[in-house]
Each structure stands twice: as structure tokens, then as C-alpha cells.
Design a protein around this motif. Structure first.
Motif, PDB file in Angstrom:
ATOM      1  N   ASP A 188     -11.906   6.866  -7.212  1.00 50.49           N
ATOM      2  CA  ASP A 188     -12.493   5.654  -7.001  1.00 50.49           C
ATOM      3  C   ASP A 188     -13.895   5.610  -6.458  1.00 50.49           C
ATOM      4  O   ASP A 188     -14.197   6.376  -5.857  1.00 50.49           O
ATOM      5  N   ILE A 202      -1.893   8.025   6.079  1.00 50.29           N
ATOM      6  CA  ILE A 202      -1.409   7.330   4.806  1.00 50.29           C
ATOM      7  C   ILE A 202      -0.517   7.519   4.152  1.00 50.29           C
ATOM      8  O   ILE A 202       0.163   6.599   3.265  1.00 50.29           O
ATOM      9  N   GLN A 219      -0.273   1.676   7.154  1.00 54.44           N
ATOM     10  CA  GLN A 219      -1.503   1.324   6.643  1.00 54.44           C
ATOM     11  C   GLN A 219      -2.636   1.150   7.271  1.00 54.44           C
ATOM     12  O   GLN A 219      -2.584   0.992   8.429  1.00 54.44           O
ATOM     13  N   VAL A 220      -3.655   1.564   6.622  1.00 53.95           N
ATOM     14  CA  VAL A 220      -5.088   1.585   7.509  1.00 53.95           C
ATOM     15  C   VAL A 220      -5.555   0.148   7.405  1.00 53.95           C
ATOM     16  O   VAL A 220      -5.803  -0.540   6.340  1.00 53.95           O
ATOM     17  N   GLY A 266      -0.139  -5.104   1.667  1.00 54.76           N
ATOM     18  CA  GLY A 266       0.775  -4.225   1.196  1.00 54.76           C
ATOM     19  C   GLY A 266       2.005  -3.723   2.130  1.00 54.76           C
ATOM     20  O   GLY A 266       2.210  -4.214   3.317  1.00 54.76           O
ATOM     21  N   THR A 267       3.052  -3.123   1.590  1.00 53.94           N
ATOM     22  CA  THR A 267       4.005  -2.802   2.582  1.00 53.94           C
ATOM     23  C   THR A 267       3.647  -1.278   3.115  1.00 53.94           C
ATOM     24  O   THR A 267       4.155  -0.963   4.213  1.00 53.94           O
ATOM     25  N   GLY A 268       2.903  -0.554   2.783  1.00 57.83           N
ATOM     26  CA  GLY A 268       2.448   0.800   3.182  1.00 57.83           C
ATOM     27  C   GLY A 268       3.448   1.850   2.838  1.00 57.83           C
ATOM     28  O   GLY A 268       3.335   2.894   3.483  1.00 57.83           O
ATOM     29  N   LEU A 269       4.390   1.333   1.749  1.00 55.88           N
ATOM     30  CA  LEU A 269       5.306   2.427   1.276  1.00 55.88           C
ATOM     31  C   LEU A 269       4.905   3.111   0.037  1.00 55.88           C
ATOM     32  O   LEU A 269       5.430   4.248  -0.072  1.00 55.88           O
ATOM     33  N   GLY A 270       3.974   2.549  -0.618  1.00 59.21           N
ATOM     34  CA  GLY A 270       3.599   2.990  -1.891  1.00 59.21           C
ATOM     35  C   GLY A 270       3.405   4.695  -1.928  1.00 59.21           C
ATOM     36  O   GLY A 270       3.991   5.371  -2.792  1.00 59.21           O
ATOM     37  N   ALA A 321      -6.296   2.165  -6.199  1.00 56.47           N
ATOM     38  CA  ALA A 321      -7.750   2.535  -6.398  1.00 56.47           C
ATOM     39  C   ALA A 321      -8.459   1.269  -6.808  1.00 56.47           C
ATOM     40  O   ALA A 321      -9.477   0.980  -6.307  1.00 56.47           O
ATOM     41  N   LYS A 323      -7.342  -1.893  -5.840  1.00 56.93           N
ATOM     42  CA  LYS A 323      -7.297  -2.628  -4.747  1.00 56.93           C
ATOM     43  C   LYS A 323      -8.372  -2.489  -3.791  1.00 56.93           C
ATOM     44  O   LYS A 323      -9.021  -3.435  -3.123  1.00 56.93           O
ATOM     45  N   PHE A 324      -8.631  -1.077  -3.476  1.00 57.53           N
ATOM     46  CA  PHE A 324      -9.485  -0.857  -2.523  1.00 57.53           C
ATOM     47  C   PHE A 324     -10.820  -0.470  -3.185  1.00 57.53           C
ATOM     48  O   PHE A 324     -11.678   0.137  -2.332  1.00 57.53           O
TER      49      PHE A 324
HETATM   50  P1  ADP Z   1       0.022  -0.195   0.652  1.00 57.19           P
HETATM   51  O1  ADP Z   1      -1.044  -0.121  -0.712  1.00 57.19           O
HETATM   52  O2  ADP Z   1       1.151  -1.060   0.051  1.00 57.19           O
HETATM   53  O3  ADP Z   1      -0.872  -0.634   1.808  1.00 57.19           O
HETATM   54  P2  ADP Z   1       0.237   2.468   0.246  1.00 57.19           P
HETATM   55  O4  ADP Z   1       1.212   3.561   0.714  1.00 57.19           O
HETATM   56  O5  ADP Z   1       0.115   2.514  -1.199  1.00 57.19           O
HETATM   57  O6  ADP Z   1       0.569   1.181   0.867  1.00 57.19           O
HETATM   58  O7  ADP Z   1      -1.288   3.107   0.932  1.00 57.19           O
HETATM   59  C1  ADP Z   1      -1.322   3.195   2.368  1.00 57.19           C
HETATM   60  C2  ADP Z   1      -2.630   2.747   2.656  1.00 57.19           C
HETATM   61  O8  ADP Z   1      -3.630   3.746   2.509  1.00 57.19           O
HETATM   62  C3  ADP Z   1      -3.323   1.675   2.417  1.00 57.19           C
HETATM   63  O9  ADP Z   1      -2.838   0.255   3.144  1.00 57.19           O
HETATM   64  C4  ADP Z   1      -4.749   1.911   2.469  1.00 57.19           C
HETATM   65  O10 ADP Z   1      -5.307   1.633   3.722  1.00 57.19           O
HETATM   66  C5  ADP Z   1      -4.802   3.096   2.151  1.00 57.19           C
HETATM   67  N1  ADP Z   1      -5.306   3.638   0.777  1.00 57.19           N
HETATM   68  C6  ADP Z   1      -4.469   3.871  -0.171  1.00 57.19           C
HETATM   69  N2  ADP Z   1      -5.112   4.013  -1.423  1.00 57.19           N
HETATM   70  C7  ADP Z   1      -6.490   3.945  -0.988  1.00 57.19           C
HETATM   71  C8  ADP Z   1      -7.788   4.044  -1.915  1.00 57.19           C
HETATM   72  N3  ADP Z   1      -7.805   4.540  -3.244  1.00 57.19           N
HETATM   73  N4  ADP Z   1      -8.903   3.642  -0.994  1.00 57.19           N
HETATM   74  C9  ADP Z   1      -8.677   3.575   0.173  1.00 57.19           C
HETATM   75  N5  ADP Z   1      -7.596   3.552   1.028  1.00 57.19           N
HETATM   76  C10 ADP Z   1      -6.462   3.581   0.454  1.00 57.19           C
END
Ligand code: ADP
Length: 412
Positions: A322, A335, A341-342, A353-357, A294, A296-297
Motif C-alpha cells: 500500500d 504488530i 496495535q501501533v 481494531g482489536t489488534g488480533l487480525g 492496507a 484502513k491505513f
Molecule cells: P487491527 O487492524 O485490528 O488493529 P491487526 O493485527 O490487523 O489489528 O494490525 C495490528 C496493527 O498493525 C494495526 O493496529 C496497525 O497499527 C498495524 N498495521 C497493520 N497493517 C498495516 C498497514 N498496512 N499499514 C500500516 N500499519 C498497519
């Protein structure tokens, strides 16, 4: 030849305008197929009326008053019926029989003096041929479906393969950036350009330490991911106070959110403190990940709000909302998938990021019998919501979780 159809209640339609022939034919059938039900049509028109319910087999003379047998065969087919059809031609008319076979008849019979005795065998052959034909078609259909499924699975594997390659590139980049910082910091300290104990030296040391932490977190993510993939993640579940978990996360993230991006992190809650049955460190990890994303974006100056309550199904519901860049409709579904990752093209929102979180968080929540989902709109912000079953007696429908707010001043 074994009469496979002896005990089958066959519906046989005879198309024959010669009453004597029709009578003899039906008697022959009755003897060969005792359970059969026979109907007779003297004209093509009458035959079409007798197609419903459809008979199991049609035996038709070639010469009829209104249409010939070939035309009847074609008309039956064009009406959508798939019925084994046997045509009877006069002696010397074998050419017509060949034509009928080419047009889709299953068998033919030349009406010579012995044709009645040959009739049951001709019928059985036609029925066999029809049965084999249907089995063949079913098998072909099965092969087609299996091929389609295989092709789909292959496509999926190819996509996963590509995502893995992209993932390795992203992970290498994620490792290289902090490693370079650490290398640079060590070089500055080793060459005496800056010294620990002095302001600049302390700053360089802090940068190195932060990057070491970043690397450690990254490795943790990778290890968690491989444990989840292999089904080897062990949870140490205990009754936990969810409010304490939220408080812990807010405490540790609030300062950094304000300091680095002037983002206000707020927890809105109130009421009782029901317990959840959870592995505390894992739920802290999930919440940290959601809050971290939240922040980060969300562009500087924004706001991240945590809400918590218990719903009517005895589920604790925690949401992280957020005012950030949001997620487009087309990306919402992916996602939570691993490596996804978007890519955001908006200036200032390039975040790696890794897109794993989220994939890890979702699996952790599900291992707790909860759910993680998202509501979001592009440029309007996102809301990630997860649920956890309330522990035992503590379940109180509609009760709020806590009145406790972090630091008091930012709570609403
Ligand atoms: P990472 O943060 O390492 O890229 P995540 O699995 O945590 O991997 O998130 C995957 C994708 O989801 C992110 O790259 C982002 O594009 C999108 N995302 C996650 N949380 C948010 C958010 N709060 N607002 C906008 N996009 C988000």
C-alpha cells in the motif's frame, strides 16, 4: 577416613625451600595419592612459573627466601587463579595460620614432629572444602539464573495481563460502536421517524445491517483467536487455485475501496496457475485481512497492489502493498503479536481494531507451512508478504501465477 582422591591424578605444587622437608613431603603425597604428579618450588618466583598449567592444590611453607606464604597466597589469587591453598607454619605460629585462613587459604598445618602423617588428611580436607565451595557457587549461580528467568517470565506475564486489559477495553469499544448504531437505527424505525421502503428508512436499515455484519466479523475474530490459542483450529486443506482466491478477494474489496476512500485496488499477476494445498476460506480470510488493513491505513486517493508469483523454492508468494502511513522500525516486530496495535498520532489515521487480525493471519499461514512477514517504512507504505507451498506437480519455479487482472482497467 575414605581417601576420595586416591585414584585422582592430582597435580600438587609444594613450595618449600628446605630440600629435606620438600623431599619428605613429596614422598608422603606419593604414598597417599599414588597417581599424583608433584612439582616443587623453592622460592615464590619459582612457584609463579609453575602455575601454568594450574595445579590442583598448592601446599606452601610460610617462611620462604623471597616472600612469605601469605603474600604468595594473595599473589596467586590476584593473578586470577582459584586453587586450593594449604599453608604450613612453624610450631607457635598459629596466629599466621589464622591470618592465612582469613585471606582465603583452605587449610593449614603446624609443622610439629608429627606433621607429615597429618598432611594427607589436611590435603583431603582442603580439597573437600574447595569442592563444596565450587558446588555451592554453581548452585548459587543456578539460583541466580533461575531467579532472573522467573523475573523475566513475571514481567512478560504482567505485560500480557496489561495487554489483555487494554484488549478488553478495545473489544468493548469495538462492540459498543456498532451496537449503538444498531440501537439508534431500530429506534428511528420503531418510532416511525423513518420508514423502510422510503429512501431514508432504507439507508437507516442498511446502516443497521452493516453494523450487524461488523459485530459478526468481530465475534469471528475472537472465536478464531481462541481456537488458535487452544490449538483447536481445524483446516480443511485441498488443492486450490490461488488465482481464484485472489480474484475473489479483489472482487469483494475493490468496490468498497474505491467508494469509501477512492483507493485503487490492483492485482498484478501473470503466467500459470499452480495450485496450493490450502483451506480456501482461511486463505481468503488472511488476504482479506491484509487488504482490509492496507485500505484502513492508506489515506484517500492511495493505491493497494496485490502481486503474486512462484519463487525458486516452489513457494507461491503473495504480497499486498500500500501507499499508506507505514510502520516505524520500532513497531515492526510487534504488530504480529496478539493484541498489539501501533497507535498512530497522525491526523486522520486514527483507526481502531482489536489488534488480533495479523496475529491470526500469521498463525493461519504458518498452519499452512507458509510465512507471513512485513516490509515497511513510516510514511512510505507497507508490504505484507505471505508464502504458501505450491501443491505437488504444479510447482514450476519462477512461473508467474496469473495474467488475470480484475476488471482489466486497474491492472498494470
Ligand atoms: P487491527 O487492524 O485490528 O488493529 P491487526 O493485527 O490487523 O489489528 O494490525 C495490528 C496493527 O498493525 C494495526 O493496529 C496497525 O497499527 C498495524 N498495521 C497493520 N497493517 C498495516 C498497514 N498496512 N499499514 C500500516 N500499519 C498497519
Amino acid at each position: 577416613m575414605i581417601n576420595l582422591y586416591k585414584d585422582t591424578p592430582l597435580q600438587i605444587l609444594i613450595i618449600e625451600d628446605n630440600k629435606d622437608h620438600a623431599f619428605l613431603t613429596s614422598k608422603t603425597f606419593q604414598k597417599a595419592f599414588p597417581l599424583s604428579k608433584i612439582s616443587i618450588a623453592e622460592t615464590a618466583r619459582e612457584a609463579y612459573e609453575k602455575l601454568s598449567p594450574p595445579p590442583d592444590i598448592i601446599v606452601s611453607d610460610y617462611n620462604l627466601p623471597d616472600e612469605d606464604g601469605l603474600a604468595i597466597l594473595q599473589n596467586v589469587k590476584s593473578r586470577g587463579f582459584d586453587i586450593p591453598f594449604v599453608i604450613m607454619t612453624g610450631a607457635g605460629d598459629e596466629k599466621l595460620a589464622v591470618e592465612a585462613l582469613q585471606a582465603g587459604a583452605y587449610n593449614y598445618l603446624v609443622k610439629d614432629e608429627a606433621y607429615l602423617s597429618a598432611l594427607p588428611k589436611v590435603i583431603r580436607e582442603a580439597l573437600d572444602k574447595y569442592r563444596f565451595q565450587k558446588e555451592k557457587e554453581a548452585l548459587e549461580q543456578e539460583v541466580r539464573e533461575k531467579n532472573t528467568a522467573l523475573e523475566r517470565a513475571n514481567q512478560e506475564l504482567r505485560k500480557l495481563d496489561q495487554l489483555k486489559s487494554e484488549f478488553i477495553a478495545a473489544v468493548s469499544h469495538e462492540f459498543r460502536t456498532p451496537l449503538n448504531s444498531i440501537k439508534e437505527s431500530i429506534a428511528l424505525l420503531a418510532e416511525g421517524v423513518v420508514k423502510i421502503g422510503e429512501e431514508q428508512g432504507n439507508r437507516v436499515f442498511e446502516i443497521a445491517a452493516n453494523n450487524v455484519n461488523r459485530l459478526a466479523l468481530l465475534i469471528d475474530d475472537l472465536l478464531d483467536f481462541s481456537k488458535l490459542e487452544a490449538g483447536r483450529m481445524r483446516l480443511e486443506k485441498q488443492p486450490q487455485d490461488l488465482s481464484e482466491i485472489i480474484a475473489e478477494v479483489v472482487d469483494s474489496m475493490k468496490g468498497i475501496a474505491e467508494k469509501t476512500k477512492q483507493i485503487r485496488l490492483v492485482w498484478v499477476g501473470g503466467g500459470d496457475h499452480p495450485q496450493v494445498f490450502a483451506d480456501k476460506s482461511r486463505i481468503v480470510q488472511v488476504l482479506m485481512n491484509l487488504v482490509d488493513n492496507a485500505i484502513k491505513f492508506t489515506p484517500p486517493g492511495g493505491r493497494v497492489t496485490i502481486t503474486s508469483e512462484v519463487n525458486g523454492d516452489a513457494q507461491a508468494v503473495v504480497a499486498v502493498e500500500d501507499t499508506g502511513i507505514g510502520i516505524g522500525k520500532e513497531d515492526l516486530g510487534r504488530i504480529f503479536k496478539k493484541f498489539e496495535q501501533v497507535r498512530t498520532r497522525q491526523p486522520g489515521t486514527e483507526v481502531r481494531g482489536t489488534g488480533l487480525g495479523l496475529a491470526i493471519s500469521k498463525q493461519i499461514v504458518e498452519l499452512h507451512e507458509g510465512h507471513l512477514r512485513v516490509e515497511s517504512e513510516l510514511n512510505r507504505g507497507s508490504r505484507f508478504i505471505f508464502t504458501l507451498p505450491v501443491y505437488g506437480e504444479a510447482a514450476k519455479p519462477q512461473a508467474k501465477l496469473s495474467t488475470h487482472t480484475q476488471g482489466g482497467k486497474n491492472a498494470t
